[in-house]
Design an enzyme around this catalytic site. Structure first.
Site, PDB file in Angstrom:
ATOM      1  N   PHE A 161       5.887  -3.723  65.271  1.00 31.73           N
ATOM      2  CA  PHE A 161       5.901  -2.372  64.711  1.00 31.73           C
ATOM      3  C   PHE A 161       4.504  -1.775  64.576  1.00 31.73           C
ATOM      4  O   PHE A 161       4.357  -0.561  64.479  1.00 31.73           O
ATOM      5  CB  PHE A 161       6.595  -2.378  63.334  1.00 31.73           C
ATOM      6  CG  PHE A 161       5.718  -2.891  62.221  1.00 31.73           C
ATOM      7  CD1 PHE A 161       4.819  -2.035  61.577  1.00 31.73           C
ATOM      8  CD2 PHE A 161       5.763  -4.212  61.802  1.00 31.73           C
ATOM      9  CE1 PHE A 161       3.990  -2.502  60.553  1.00 31.73           C
ATOM     10  CE2 PHE A 161       4.942  -4.679  60.789  1.00 31.73           C
ATOM     11  CZ  PHE A 161       4.046  -3.823  60.170  1.00 31.73           C
ATOM     12  N   LYS A 185      11.675  -3.825  74.831  1.00 25.52           N
ATOM     13  CA  LYS A 185      12.428  -3.823  73.563  1.00 25.52           C
ATOM     14  C   LYS A 185      11.396  -3.585  72.459  1.00 25.52           C
ATOM     15  O   LYS A 185      10.746  -4.507  71.977  1.00 25.52           O
ATOM     16  CB  LYS A 185      13.117  -5.182  73.393  1.00 25.52           C
ATOM     17  CG  LYS A 185      14.382  -5.182  72.538  1.00 25.52           C
ATOM     18  CD  LYS A 185      14.195  -4.739  71.122  1.00 25.52           C
ATOM     19  CE  LYS A 185      13.477  -5.724  70.253  1.00 25.52           C
ATOM     20  NZ  LYS A 185      13.117  -5.149  68.911  1.00 25.52           N
ATOM     21  N   GLU A 188      12.246  -2.232  66.265  1.00 26.01           N
ATOM     22  CA  GLU A 188      13.326  -1.377  65.759  1.00 26.01           C
ATOM     23  C   GLU A 188      12.872  -0.568  64.551  1.00 26.01           C
ATOM     24  O   GLU A 188      13.594   0.274  64.046  1.00 26.01           O
ATOM     25  CB  GLU A 188      14.570  -2.222  65.419  1.00 26.01           C
ATOM     26  CG  GLU A 188      14.412  -3.197  64.263  1.00 26.01           C
ATOM     27  CD  GLU A 188      13.776  -4.529  64.676  1.00 26.01           C
ATOM     28  OE1 GLU A 188      12.906  -4.542  65.569  1.00 26.01           O
ATOM     29  OE2 GLU A 188      14.128  -5.553  64.066  1.00 26.01           O
ATOM     30  N   SER A 238       5.094 -11.734  65.233  1.00 21.88           N
ATOM     31  CA  SER A 238       4.720 -12.792  64.286  1.00 21.88           C
ATOM     32  C   SER A 238       4.831 -14.176  64.929  1.00 21.88           C
ATOM     33  O   SER A 238       5.569 -14.371  65.903  1.00 21.88           O
ATOM     34  CB  SER A 238       5.634 -12.712  63.062  1.00 21.88           C
ATOM     35  OG  SER A 238       6.967 -12.949  63.454  1.00 21.88           O
ATOM     36  N   CYS A 293      -3.241  -6.945  63.813  1.00 21.32           N
ATOM     37  CA  CYS A 293      -3.415  -8.382  64.061  1.00 21.32           C
ATOM     38  C   CYS A 293      -4.886  -8.746  64.127  1.00 21.32           C
ATOM     39  O   CYS A 293      -5.233  -9.918  64.077  1.00 21.32           O
ATOM     40  CB  CYS A 293      -2.728  -8.782  65.344  1.00 21.32           C
ATOM     41  SG  CYS A 293      -3.526  -8.104  66.783  1.00 21.32           S
TER      42      CYS A 293
HETATM   43  P1  NAD Z   1       8.060  -9.498  64.275  1.00 22.77           P
HETATM   44  O1  NAD Z   1       7.806 -10.857  64.785  1.00 22.77           O
HETATM   45  O2  NAD Z   1       8.915  -9.341  63.063  1.00 22.77           O
HETATM   46  O3  NAD Z   1       8.762  -8.601  65.416  1.00 22.77           O
HETATM   47  C1  NAD Z   1       8.246  -8.532  66.716  1.00 22.77           C
HETATM   48  C2  NAD Z   1       9.383  -8.270  67.673  1.00 22.77           C
HETATM   49  O4  NAD Z   1      10.288  -9.373  67.629  1.00 22.77           O
HETATM   50  C3  NAD Z   1      10.190  -7.026  67.337  1.00 22.77           C
HETATM   51  O5  NAD Z   1      10.499  -6.335  68.532  1.00 22.77           O
HETATM   52  C4  NAD Z   1      11.421  -7.573  66.673  1.00 22.77           C
HETATM   53  O6  NAD Z   1      12.566  -6.774  66.875  1.00 22.77           O
HETATM   54  C5  NAD Z   1      11.605  -8.923  67.357  1.00 22.77           C
HETATM   55  N1  NAD Z   1      12.278  -9.894  66.486  1.00 22.77           N
HETATM   56  C6  NAD Z   1      12.215  -9.961  65.134  1.00 22.77           C
HETATM   57  N2  NAD Z   1      12.964 -10.978  64.692  1.00 22.77           N
HETATM   58  C7  NAD Z   1      13.513 -11.571  65.779  1.00 22.77           C
HETATM   59  C8  NAD Z   1      14.377 -12.689  65.965  1.00 22.77           C
HETATM   60  N3  NAD Z   1      14.837 -13.404  64.940  1.00 22.77           N
HETATM   61  N4  NAD Z   1      14.716 -13.022  67.221  1.00 22.77           N
HETATM   62  C9  NAD Z   1      14.256 -12.317  68.261  1.00 22.77           C
HETATM   63  N5  NAD Z   1      13.440 -11.245  68.149  1.00 22.77           N
HETATM   64  C10 NAD Z   1      13.070 -10.880  66.916  1.00 22.77           C
HETATM   65  O7  NAD Z   1       6.635  -8.811  64.073  1.00 22.77           O
HETATM   66  P2  NAD Z   1       6.315  -7.419  63.377  1.00 22.77           P
HETATM   67  O8  NAD Z   1       6.505  -7.551  61.906  1.00 22.77           O
HETATM   68  O9  NAD Z   1       6.996  -6.307  64.094  1.00 22.77           O
HETATM   69  O10 NAD Z   1       4.759  -7.276  63.705  1.00 22.77           O
HETATM   70  C11 NAD Z   1       3.755  -7.862  62.919  1.00 22.77           C
HETATM   71  C12 NAD Z   1       3.293  -9.169  63.511  1.00 22.77           C
HETATM   72  O11 NAD Z   1       2.834  -8.968  64.834  1.00 22.77           O
HETATM   73  C13 NAD Z   1       2.108  -9.750  62.759  1.00 22.77           C
HETATM   74  O12 NAD Z   1       2.304 -11.143  62.635  1.00 22.77           O
HETATM   75  C14 NAD Z   1       0.932  -9.454  63.658  1.00 22.77           C
HETATM   76  O13 NAD Z   1      -0.161 -10.329  63.534  1.00 22.77           O
HETATM   77  C15 NAD Z   1       1.562  -9.591  64.996  1.00 22.77           C
HETATM   78  N6  NAD Z   1       0.789  -8.921  66.023  1.00 22.77           N
HETATM   79  C16 NAD Z   1       0.070  -9.715  66.859  1.00 22.77           C
HETATM   80  C17 NAD Z   1      -0.715  -9.131  67.829  1.00 22.77           C
HETATM   81  C18 NAD Z   1      -1.532  -9.983  68.746  1.00 22.77           C
HETATM   82  O14 NAD Z   1      -2.018  -9.469  69.735  1.00 22.77           O
HETATM   83  N7  NAD Z   1      -1.705 -11.251  68.477  1.00 22.77           N
HETATM   84  C19 NAD Z   1      -0.756  -7.733  67.955  1.00 22.77           C
HETATM   85  C20 NAD Z   1       0.007  -6.957  67.085  1.00 22.77           C
HETATM   86  C21 NAD Z   1       0.786  -7.568  66.114  1.00 22.77           C
END
Ligand code: NAD
Length: 512
Positions: A161, A185, A188, A238, A293
């Site tokens: 997000f 994808k 959401e 994450s 991040c």
């Molecule tokens: P998230 O892991 O909750 O979601 C990321 C994606 O995974 C979304 O599209 C979500 O719909 C999907 N997702 C969530 N739960 C899922 C499940 N159980 N099964 C399959 N798909 C699922 O992350 P977030 O809260 O949207 O974003 C924040 C995180 O992203 C932080 O940990 C941040 O550090 C990380 N991030 C990392 C980078 C990087 O380059 N390392 C860059 C930006 C953000």
């Protein structure tokens, strides 16, 4: 999404769609998620959560579009990228407003993030040069050897997000320029900007089916990870989810890169320019409400003197920090993404207090006049944090900074190297020897020297170490091209008239 939703009187809940095979389509699963306007703390949209069959429709569109798109010469694929770049520049205010209305970050920050995404598009404009292979003439009599990079097929992107425009733009421009087709994808929680980008790609001349956007949750992601037609998966999000994505995708024979969570330390040496370090902390810890991040979430000082000096200059700046919704042009820090995030971050702050860290500024219960329901967390800072505490080990992903006082440089380096995450770090010092030693020994993927957020530009690659990245490839830049292509090496004999009879034994190089 409807920007009117930012007015205080939100009455209409907009229904968001998917973008499949060149057009917007309504969700058919009957399942929806809430999209907030975080500045107001109200639900402003409903996002459809795709069922397996809808994702399969998008994959089928991408699979059908692949052969003809892969056959388009790279120079012509680049022309689409040039046009897309122009369109994004022309629509940047509209796109930034979409980002800010659903994410909450300031308009200037949203525009900046789109510009960083555009730089990847500009990199992708050079795809004919980037795809050039290698050639060796006469590796044996009449035999030449050459290599080329070919697209994988259908690729998928799953994005977080916090950068609803930039992170998708880390992926699809390079994937598509390389000749792949793509199913995105997006998160959401703020999906609208990705849909608009897909429309602009179509307007730029991209054939239908090459870029599809399906909204959804685990069900959509699981379909992308298990469908045999998907060849490559890029994930950013994450660590808890990314590790599962990596394992599941690999188990289904896909190439996967999963860029994950972070806990980025800024090391402040006794000789550092404290004013420079304080300015750096302000932007890097509290910009975008810490939802980056590459945000700095830990300051480690060598000794007490730099900690005391830094705190003395930091606190007045925190007190003056203007928190507000993106619609307030004076706002420097916006809300967090939704009420759940606010509650979770406030819980992390409570745990820091319980574990004995010294809370210098407490952002819990922040209220902004005129946006009383907004998901605001004020700038928070803890002193005397120690590595065992939850606020030190966990990624908080909010405007919460921990200050850790190390006894000496070696202790500070060991602390950073021992942390499970390895995304970014920075050293602030005037000592070139210390900086060089730090750069060399630190177990982190992206390192800054007097630069707090060392995000590589688009023509380099972005990626962390340890549990901040699963897979062998960083994202965008040269690694991005490698990720989205397969190497093929050809050994050819011309003229065909050369005969050497049947050969049953391996021969040394040059004796084919
Ligand atoms: P998230 O892991 O909750 O979601 C990321 C994606 O995974 C979304 O599209 C979500 O719909 C999907 N997702 C969530 N739960 C899922 C499940 N159980 N099964 C399959 N798909 C699922 O992350 P977030 O809260 O949207 O974003 C924040 C995180 O992203 C932080 O940990 C941040 O550090 C990380 N991030 C990392 C980078 C990087 O380059 N390392 C860059 C930006 C953000």
């Amino acid at each position: 999404m409807n920007l009117q939703a930012n007015a205080a009187s939100v009455t209409d809940i907009e229904e968001i769609q998917h973008f499949i095979n060149g057009r917007r389509v309504a969700g058919a699963s009957g399942r929806f998620g809430d999209v907030y306007n975080p500045g107001l703390g109200v639900v402003a949209g409903r996002v459809p959560l795709a069922a397996k069959a809808e994702v399969e429709t998008a994959i089928a569109a991408a699979a059908a579009a692949f052969p003809s798109w892969a056959a388009v010469p790279a120079a012509r694929r680049a022309q689409v990228m040039f046009s897309f770049r122009d369109l994004v520049k022309r629509h940047i205010d509209e796109l930034a407003a979409l980002v800010s209305s659903e994410h909450g970050k300031t308009l200037e920050d949203a525009r900046g993030s789109i510009t960083r995404g555009l730089e990847v598009v500009e990199f992708a404009c050079g795809i004919p040069q980037l795809l050039k292979g290698e050639f060796s003439e006469s590796v044996a009599g009449g035999v030449d050897s050459w290599s080329m990079r070919q697209p994988l097929g259908v690729c998928a992107g799953i994005t977080p997000f916090n950068f609803p425009a930039m992170v998708p733009m880390w992926m699809f421009p390079i994937a598509i320029a390389c000749g792949n087709t793509f199913v995105l994808k997006p998160s959401e929680r703020d999906p609208s900007c990705a849909l608009r980008l897909a429309e602009l790609m179509k307007e730029a001349g991209l054939p239908d089916g090459v870029l599809n956007v399906v909204n959804g949750d685990k069900e959509a992601v699981d379909t992308l990870l298990t469908d045999a037609r998907v060849q490559g998966v890029s994930f950013v999000g994450s660590t808890a989810i990314g590790e599962i994505i990596y394992q599941t995708g690999c188990a289904h024979g896909k190439r996967v890169q999963a860029l994950c969570g972070a806990k980025n330390h800024m090391l402040v040496m006794p000789d550092a320019d404290i004013d420079q370090a304080v300015d750096a902390v302000m932007g890097a810890a509290y910009g975008s409400a810490g939802e980056r991040c590459m945000a700095i979430s830990v300051v480690v000082t060598v000794g007490d003197a730099p900690a005391d000096a830094l705190i003395a200059k930091l606190l007045p700046k925190l007190d003056a920090l203007k928190v507000g919704p993106y619609t307030d042009p004076a706002a420097e820090m916006g809300p967090v993404i939704n009420p759940d995030a606010k509650a979770r971050i406030e819980g992390c702050i409570a745990s820091g207090v319980e574990e004995g860290a010294q809370l210098l500024r407490d952002g819990r219960g922040a209220v902004v006049a005129g946006a009383e329901g907004g998901c605001f967390v004020g700038a928070t800072v803890f002193d005397r944090v120690t590595p065992g505490m939850r606020i030190y080990t966990d990624e908080i992903f909010g405007p919460v900074l921990s200050i850790v006082r190390a006894g000496d440089y070696e202790e500070a380096v060991a602390m950073i190297n021992d942390h499970e995450y390895g995304n970014g770090t920075a050293i602030f010092t005037r000592d070139g020897d210390a900086a060089r030693d730090f750069v060399h020994r630190i177990q982190i993927g992206m390192v800054g020297v007097n630069v707090p957020i060392p995000v590589p530009l688009a023509f380099h690659s972005f990626g962390g170490w340890k549990r901040s990245l699963f897979g062998d490839y960083a994202i965008h830049g040269p690694e991005g091209v490698r990720f989205y292509t397969r190497l093929k090496t050809v050994t050819s004999r011309w003229p065909s008239g050369i005969r050497e009879g049947a050969v049953f034994n391996f021969k040394a190089g040059g004796e084919h």
